[in-house]
Scaffold this active site. Structure first.
Site, PDB file in Angstrom:
ATOM      1  N   ARG A  54       5.236 -11.831   9.867  1.00 16.73           N
ATOM      2  CA  ARG A  54       5.740 -11.319   8.584  1.00 16.73           C
ATOM      3  C   ARG A  54       5.044 -12.031   7.427  1.00 16.73           C
ATOM      4  NH1 ARG A  54      10.043 -13.653   6.829  1.00 16.73           N
ATOM      5  NH2 ARG A  54      11.236 -13.472   8.754  1.00 16.73           N
ATOM      6  N   TYR A 106       7.119   9.525 -10.116  1.00 20.58           N
ATOM      7  CA  TYR A 106       7.476   9.975  -8.769  1.00 20.58           C
ATOM      8  C   TYR A 106       9.005   9.958  -8.588  1.00 20.58           C
ATOM      9  CZ  TYR A 106       7.857   9.687  -3.676  1.00 20.58           C
ATOM     10  OH  TYR A 106       8.198   9.893  -2.371  1.00 20.58           O
ATOM     11  N   ASP A 179       0.866   3.020 -11.309  1.00 24.30           N
ATOM     12  CA  ASP A 179       0.885   3.659  -9.996  1.00 24.30           C
ATOM     13  C   ASP A 179      -0.360   4.540  -9.906  1.00 24.30           C
ATOM     14  OD1 ASP A 179       1.270   5.438  -7.864  1.00 24.30           O
ATOM     15  OD2 ASP A 179       3.449   5.373  -8.042  1.00 24.30           O
ATOM     16  N   LYS A 204      -0.679   8.262   0.835  1.00 25.20           N
ATOM     17  CA  LYS A 204      -1.329   9.470   0.318  1.00 25.20           C
ATOM     18  C   LYS A 204      -2.843   9.381   0.538  1.00 25.20           C
ATOM     19  CE  LYS A 204       2.922  10.131  -0.712  1.00 25.20           C
ATOM     20  NZ  LYS A 204       3.478   9.830  -2.014  1.00 25.20           N
TER      21      LYS A 204
HETATM   22  C1  LIG Z   1       4.593   9.044  -2.432  1.00 25.49           C
HETATM   23  C2  LIG Z   1       4.542   8.330  -3.708  1.00 25.49           C
HETATM   24  C3  LIG Z   1       5.220   7.114  -3.872  1.00 25.49           C
HETATM   25  C4  LIG Z   1       6.084   6.512  -2.791  1.00 25.49           C
HETATM   26  O1  LIG Z   1       5.363   6.126  -1.684  1.00 25.49           O
HETATM   27  P1  LIG Z   1       5.933   6.052  -0.184  1.00 25.49           P
HETATM   28  O2  LIG Z   1       4.787   5.543   0.587  1.00 25.49           O
HETATM   29  O3  LIG Z   1       6.368   7.446   0.180  1.00 25.49           O
HETATM   30  O4  LIG Z   1       7.104   5.118  -0.220  1.00 25.49           O
HETATM   31  C5  LIG Z   1       5.086   6.457  -5.072  1.00 25.49           C
HETATM   32  N1  LIG Z   1       4.347   6.978  -6.085  1.00 25.49           N
HETATM   33  C6  LIG Z   1       3.703   8.145  -5.964  1.00 25.49           C
HETATM   34  C7  LIG Z   1       2.903   8.661  -7.111  1.00 25.49           C
HETATM   35  C8  LIG Z   1       3.782   8.866  -4.776  1.00 25.49           C
HETATM   36  O5  LIG Z   1       3.146  10.040  -4.682  1.00 25.49           O
END
Ligand SMILES: *Cc1c(COP(=O)(O)O)cnc(C)c1O
Length: 392
Positions: A54, A106, A179, A204
């Protein structure tokens, strides 16, 4: 269409940073998946860099080094999901602190702030960060974190990251987090624009194969790194070594994939913009986009995710989405396969209805994630879907 010119060397870093075979006894060229949860110590407290998986794992280290290098960052950290990375950032804050959030972040980020952070005494103001005057008035002495997405989701608004970072740093001790999930480190590098933290859902595009859930953060500031590194272990939101192996492997083709997502998406966006049954297309590479100029100025290109308004309402949108054969009706984005979805009912259903209304997340707003299939097939699929919607 002239985005910023991409400096040379990105793909070389993606393939080599952190991957040196000499770090392994066997000199294996591809990093091993290190599954051991614990590591032998030579004497009590005397270890060779790893104690417990961890707090540190060899496969994870490889990925974190590579991830950092792609953003030209000093440090990289990974988490068990994108929201896990966001949680780590939130747990740097104290009760009484204030956050400014972009108003169409998001859906899961919105839910985390409204339904979890609020219970811990952390308040938040949601603002349209593309309106700089509005943004300035939201800053308070308790503001410790600014969280923006650019482009936003699902309305694809582009925020001037450099100006936001300048305003915040002039104001005080405010951490600016961006982000960067939609553009990846290939098309946008927020640290170069003055941001303090770059956060990713690696789920993604960065992984891009729709088979791993993971998050990441890159940064240059050592103080932020040591806080987040501590929290990664203390809060325990770590990814598995197998998943780290997969994402590390995916980064090797990031630039190739992003270039193809970009060219497919632009062809699709132009097709939609010319179609009679489409009300409006929201894609930053199109001159019709309200933030086209700032997109060209701060990014190196554009990915495969964008939105459009179909003519009509829920009935037409539903018929369209049901008719698609190559685009799959599903949440998420950034994989090699094309997806389509209805944010009002799917990804953004947890956003309060009044907010959805004022933002423009109507039942006619459709979000696409254009994949790597042949663009002609994608366009033909949309064409037949729009025909069915027009007949509905
Ligand atoms: C999918 C997404 C998240 C969250 O990510 P996870 O891996 O699903 O927890 C955060 N920000 C954006 C822009 C996203 O598309």
């Amino acid at each position: 269409m002239n985005f910023k010119a991409q400096p040379k060397g990105f793909s070389t870093k993606a393939i080599h940073a952190g991957q040196d075979p000499d770090q392994w006894k066997s000199a294996c060229v591809i990093p091993p998946i290190s599954l051991s949860t614990t590591f032998k110590q030579d004497a009590p407290g005397e270890h060779r860099g790893f104690e417990y998986s961890r707090s540190g794992n060899p496969t994870r280290n490889v990925l974190e080094t590579c991830l950092a290098s792609l953003d030209n960052a000093k440090y990289g950290l990974t988490f068990s999901s994108g929201l896990g990375a966001t949680t780590a950032v939130l747990t740097m804050l104290n009760s009484g602190d204030h956050i400014i959030m972009g108003d169409d972040v998001y859906g899961g980020t919105n839910r985390l702030i409204r339904q979890v952070a609020s219970r811990l005494g952390i308040s938040a103001t949601f603002v349209d960060a593309t309106n700089l005057e509005n943004f300035k008035t939201a800053l308070r002495s308790e503001t410790k974190l600014v969280w923006i997405e650019s482009p936003t989701n699902p309305l694809i608004k582009v925020t001037d990251i450099k100006t936001i970072a300048e305003i915040c740093h002039k104001f005080g001790d405010v951490t600016v987090a961006v982000d960067n999930t939609f553009l990846t480190s290939y098309f946008q590098r927020p640290l170069e624009l003055g941001a303090d933290l770059v956060c990713y859902s690696l789920t993604k595009y960065m992984n891009g194969h729709t088979d791993v859930v993971m998050g990441g953060i890159t940064m240059n500031c050592e103080k932020l790194y040591s806080k987040l590194k501590f929290l990664q272990n203390a809060v325990g939101i770590v990814p598995s070594p197998f998943d780290c192996y997969q994402v590390n492997r995916s980064l090797k083709t990031l630039s190739l994939r992003m270039l193809q997502h970009q060219s497919n998406a632009i062809l699709v966006a132009k097709f939609l913009e010319s179609h009679d049954f489409v009300e409006k297309v929201l894609h930053p590479a199109l001159p019709s986009h309200p933030h086209h100029e700032i997109a060209l100025k701060q990014t190196y290109g554009y990915s495969g995710v964008f939105s459009f308004y179909i003519k009509g309402g829920l009935k037409q949108a539903t018929e369209f989405l049901k008719a698609l054969k190559i685009f799959t009706l599903a949440e998420s984005l950034g994989g090699y396969e094309s997806l389509a979805e209805l944010p009002s009912i799917m990804t953004h259903a947890s956003v309060p209805i009044e907010d959805r209304k004022s933002l423009g997340i109507t039942d006619a707003l459709i979000r696409l994630s254009v994949g790597l299939e042949d663009s002609e097939d994608l366009i033909n699929d949309l064409k037949q879907g729009l025909r069915k919607a027009a007949e509905a």
